[in-house]
Design an enzyme around this catalytic site. Structure first.
Site, PDB file in Angstrom:
ATOM      1  N   ASP A  74      -8.431  -5.675  -5.438  1.00 23.39           N
ATOM      2  CA  ASP A  74      -8.045  -4.416  -4.768  1.00 23.39           C
ATOM      3  C   ASP A  74      -8.761  -3.231  -5.425  1.00 23.39           C
ATOM      4  O   ASP A  74      -8.647  -3.019  -6.633  1.00 23.39           O
ATOM      5  CB  ASP A  74      -6.521  -4.248  -4.872  1.00 23.39           C
TER       6      ASP A  74
ATOM      7  N   SER B 219       0.826  -1.206   0.000  1.00 20.99           N
ATOM      8  CA  SER B 219       0.000   0.000   0.000  1.00 20.99           C
ATOM      9  C   SER B 219       0.864   1.261   0.000  1.00 20.99           C
ATOM     10  O   SER B 219       1.806   1.355  -0.791  1.00 20.99           O
ATOM     11  CB  SER B 219      -0.955  -0.039   1.197  1.00 20.99           C
TER      12      SER B 219
ATOM     13  N   HIS C 115      -8.024  -4.895  -0.908  1.00 20.01           N
ATOM     14  CA  HIS C 115      -6.724  -4.303  -0.555  1.00 20.01           C
ATOM     15  C   HIS C 115      -6.094  -4.996   0.671  1.00 20.01           C
ATOM     16  O   HIS C 115      -4.888  -5.205   0.732  1.00 20.01           O
ATOM     17  CB  HIS C 115      -6.958  -2.819  -0.275  1.00 20.01           C
TER      18      HIS C 115
HETATM   19  C1  LIG Z   1      -3.937   2.326   2.861  1.00 18.88           C
HETATM   20  C2  LIG Z   1      -2.960   1.438   3.499  1.00 18.88           C
HETATM   21  O1  LIG Z   1      -1.804   1.783   3.668  1.00 18.88           O
HETATM   22  S1  LIG Z   1      -3.556  -0.086   4.016  1.00 18.88           S
HETATM   23  C3  LIG Z   1      -3.059  -0.180   5.641  1.00 18.88           C
HETATM   24  C4  LIG Z   1      -4.227   0.003   6.471  1.00 18.88           C
HETATM   25  N1  LIG Z   1      -4.828  -1.290   6.613  1.00 18.88           N
HETATM   26  C5  LIG Z   1      -5.062  -1.716   7.804  1.00 18.88           C
HETATM   27  O2  LIG Z   1      -4.801  -1.005   8.764  1.00 18.88           O
HETATM   28  C6  LIG Z   1      -5.632  -3.065   7.898  1.00 18.88           C
HETATM   29  C7  LIG Z   1      -7.028  -3.023   8.395  1.00 18.88           C
HETATM   30  N2  LIG Z   1      -7.475  -4.375   8.519  1.00 18.88           N
HETATM   31  C8  LIG Z   1      -7.247  -5.076   9.654  1.00 18.88           C
HETATM   32  O3  LIG Z   1      -6.770  -4.566  10.654  1.00 18.88           O
HETATM   33  C9  LIG Z   1      -7.656  -6.525   9.563  1.00 18.88           C
HETATM   34  O4  LIG Z   1      -8.171  -6.842  10.786  1.00 18.88           O
HETATM   35  C10 LIG Z   1      -6.517  -7.485   9.226  1.00 18.88           C
HETATM   36  C11 LIG Z   1      -6.292  -7.365   7.733  1.00 18.88           C
HETATM   37  C12 LIG Z   1      -5.218  -7.138   9.943  1.00 18.88           C
HETATM   38  C13 LIG Z   1      -6.847  -8.932   9.628  1.00 18.88           C
HETATM   39  O5  LIG Z   1      -8.061  -9.335   9.036  1.00 18.88           O
HETATM   40  P1  LIG Z   1      -8.862 -10.631   9.579  1.00 18.88           P
HETATM   41  O6  LIG Z   1      -7.904 -11.735   9.848  1.00 18.88           O
HETATM   42  O7  LIG Z   1      -9.977 -10.852   8.607  1.00 18.88           O
HETATM   43  O8  LIG Z   1      -9.415 -10.169  10.985  1.00 18.88           O
HETATM   44  P2  LIG Z   1     -10.644  -9.212  11.299  1.00 18.88           P
HETATM   45  O9  LIG Z   1     -10.628  -8.025  10.437  1.00 18.88           O
HETATM   46  O10 LIG Z   1     -11.905  -9.977  11.374  1.00 18.88           O
HETATM   47  O11 LIG Z   1     -10.253  -8.704  12.739  1.00 18.88           O
HETATM   48  C14 LIG Z   1     -10.329  -9.533  13.840  1.00 18.88           C
HETATM   49  C15 LIG Z   1     -10.846  -8.697  15.005  1.00 18.88           C
HETATM   50  O12 LIG Z   1     -12.217  -8.353  14.733  1.00 18.88           O
HETATM   51  C16 LIG Z   1     -13.016  -8.799  15.804  1.00 18.88           C
HETATM   52  N3  LIG Z   1     -14.293  -9.184  15.267  1.00 18.88           N
HETATM   53  C17 LIG Z   1     -14.545 -10.157  14.360  1.00 18.88           C
HETATM   54  N4  LIG Z   1     -15.870 -10.200  14.108  1.00 18.88           N
HETATM   55  C18 LIG Z   1     -16.437  -9.245  14.861  1.00 18.88           C
HETATM   56  C19 LIG Z   1     -17.780  -8.811  15.042  1.00 18.88           C
HETATM   57  N5  LIG Z   1     -18.787  -9.371  14.384  1.00 18.88           N
HETATM   58  N6  LIG Z   1     -17.999  -7.784  15.880  1.00 18.88           N
HETATM   59  C20 LIG Z   1     -16.983  -7.208  16.552  1.00 18.88           C
HETATM   60  N7  LIG Z   1     -15.707  -7.584  16.430  1.00 18.88           N
HETATM   61  C21 LIG Z   1     -15.444  -8.589  15.593  1.00 18.88           C
HETATM   62  C22 LIG Z   1     -12.258  -9.979  16.384  1.00 18.88           C
HETATM   63  O13 LIG Z   1     -12.632 -10.211  17.721  1.00 18.88           O
HETATM   64  C23 LIG Z   1     -10.812  -9.506  16.283  1.00 18.88           C
HETATM   65  O14 LIG Z   1     -10.544  -8.600  17.332  1.00 18.88           O
HETATM   66  P3  LIG Z   1      -9.011  -8.275  17.761  1.00 18.88           P
HETATM   67  O15 LIG Z   1      -8.266  -7.880  16.531  1.00 18.88           O
HETATM   68  O16 LIG Z   1      -9.158  -7.150  18.725  1.00 18.88           O
HETATM   69  O17 LIG Z   1      -8.477  -9.536  18.349  1.00 18.88           O
END
Ligand SMILES: CC(=O)SCCNC(=O)CCNC(=O)[C@H](O)C(C)(C)COP(=O)(O)OP(=O)(O)OC[C@H]1O[C@@H](n2cnc3c(N)ncnc32)[C@H](O)[C@@H]1OP(=O)(O)O
Length: 322
Positions: free
Chosen positions: A271, A128, A304
């Site tokens: 993406d 990214s 993405h």
């Molecule tokens: C533009 C750029 O430069 S891109 C860089 C910016 N991108 C980011 O910051 C990434 C954003 N995305 C994330 O942070 C994502 O969580 C990832 C990609 C790191 C991981 O994705 P996944 O493995 O699918 O995990 P997910 O998104 O479901 O997150 C899990 C969390 O959601 C929580 N969760 C899952 N389902 C639910 C729900 N229904 N309600 C509430 N919380 C939930 C889990 O408990 C877990 O919590 P924790 O992280 O505090 O332990």
């Protein structure tokens, strides 16, 4: 062997941004992992929007790719990661985010590499906005690295991306709950409708009596709010919007004909920010200038965010380089 540590600091003096603002002193912090710098080939890892120099370790964000006996093996490579000045991780906030663009940060990182007396990097890798800064670095210093691995990114931000960054900026400026609200919007752009359907399928969070997709968005909003600062979010958003190796009328031709690194473009078929189609165009364009370039695609419904999810595919694509 260092596996976890605190950021070290490099002082950059008299830095004038592309917009013409003089910063007499800028703090550039970094972490390194694996063998001491300059005792092994160095892999520079550029962090993304909400990331930082803690690439691996207990709070690391790329442990699935990097570490002892991992694809990017810290027995073999030194890992270097700078914090974008103002990302907040090292306690530094820049005075005015509008002073900066992605090229400024690329210049600061290059200065950091020089101050660390690294003659040439083995590779620069980033996802990214981190990958966008990597493109800018190669544009400024074609001999800086042997390999460039831009993932889920491109040499320019697209109109769609700029539009979303604009909306992010509006939220960050005008909302009473800016980080949480901006994160909720951003999470939509990081994923796809198919990803949400697979994950939530209209199910209800019984405890909160709202849809699970809603509680998930709230969770991510609150989580970022706890660890990120408003000024940092504005800064990183500004950098994402301003990636462009053809800034200041520099021509793509001039950029492409200077490239010496081997470029390994990794796109993601779903993406929305940096589309696979535009990644393929970049590949085709670079081919015209005889750049040593490859294009590979991660197949994912997660959009993405796949560069932080699809580790099996990423490891397979990276293994031949490392
Ligand atoms: C533009 C750029 O430069 S891109 C860089 C910016 N991108 C980011 O910051 C990434 C954003 N995305 C994330 O942070 C994502 O969580 C990832 C990609 C790191 C991981 O994705 P996944 O493995 O699918 O995990 P997910 O998104 O479901 O997150 C899990 C969390 O959601 C929580 N969760 C899952 N389902 C639910 C729900 N229904 N309600 C509430 N919380 C939930 C889990 O408990 C877990 O919590 P924790 O992280 O505090 O332990």
């Amino acid at each position: 062997m260092k596996l976890e540590n605190k950021p070290n600091h490099i002082i950059i003096q008299n830095f004038t941004t592309e917009s013409g603002v003089l910063y007499p002193v800028l703090n550039l912090s970094y972490q390194s992992f694996g063998p001491e710098l300059n005792t092994a080939p160095v892999v520079l890892v550029n962090h993304a929007l909400t990331g930082n120099s803690q690439v691996i370790g207990s709070a690391g964000w790329w442990n699935d790719l990097i570490g002892e006996n991992k694809t990017i093996d810290t027995n073999k490579y030194s890992i270097l990661a700078f914090n974008v000045p103002g990302n907040g991780f090292d306690g530094t906030i820049v005075e005015n985010y509008l002073d900066f663009n992605a090229r400024d940060v690329a210049k600061l990182f290059i200065e950091g590499v020089k101050q660390l007396k690294i003659q040439q990097l083995y590779a620069i890798i980033g996802g990214s906005v981190g990958g966008g800064i990597a493109w800018e670095m190669i544009a400024l210093e074609p001999k800086l690295a042997l390999h460039l691995i831009p993932i889920a990114t491109d040499w320019k931000s697209t109109d769609w991306l700029i539009a979303n960054c604009f909306l992010q900026e509006q939220i960050l400026k005008n909302s009473s709950n800016p980080i949480e609200d901006a994160r909720i919007h951003a999470m939509l752009c990081y994923r796809t409708p198919e990803s949400f359907k697979m994950k939530f399928d209209r199910t209800i969070n019984e405890e909160l009596a709202i849809f699970n997709i809603e509680s998930w968005l709230l969770h991510h909003g609150k989580k970022l709010q706890k660890r990120f600062q408003l000024a940092s979010y504005k800064m990183m958003n500004q950098l994402l919007k301003t990636i462009d190796v053809t800034r200041n009328s520099d021509s793509f031709e001039e950029f492409a004909s200077k490239i010496e690194a081997t470029i390994h473009i990794i796109g993601i078929n779903s993406d929305l920010f940096f589309t696979a189609r535009e990644n393929k165009e970049t590949y085709q364009e670079l081919k015209k200038y005889n750049v040593n370039v490859s294009y590979n695609e991660i197949e994912s419904i997660h959009g993405h965010d796949a560069f932080l999810i699809e580790y099996e595919q990423l490891n397979n694509l990276l293994a031949p380089v490392f």
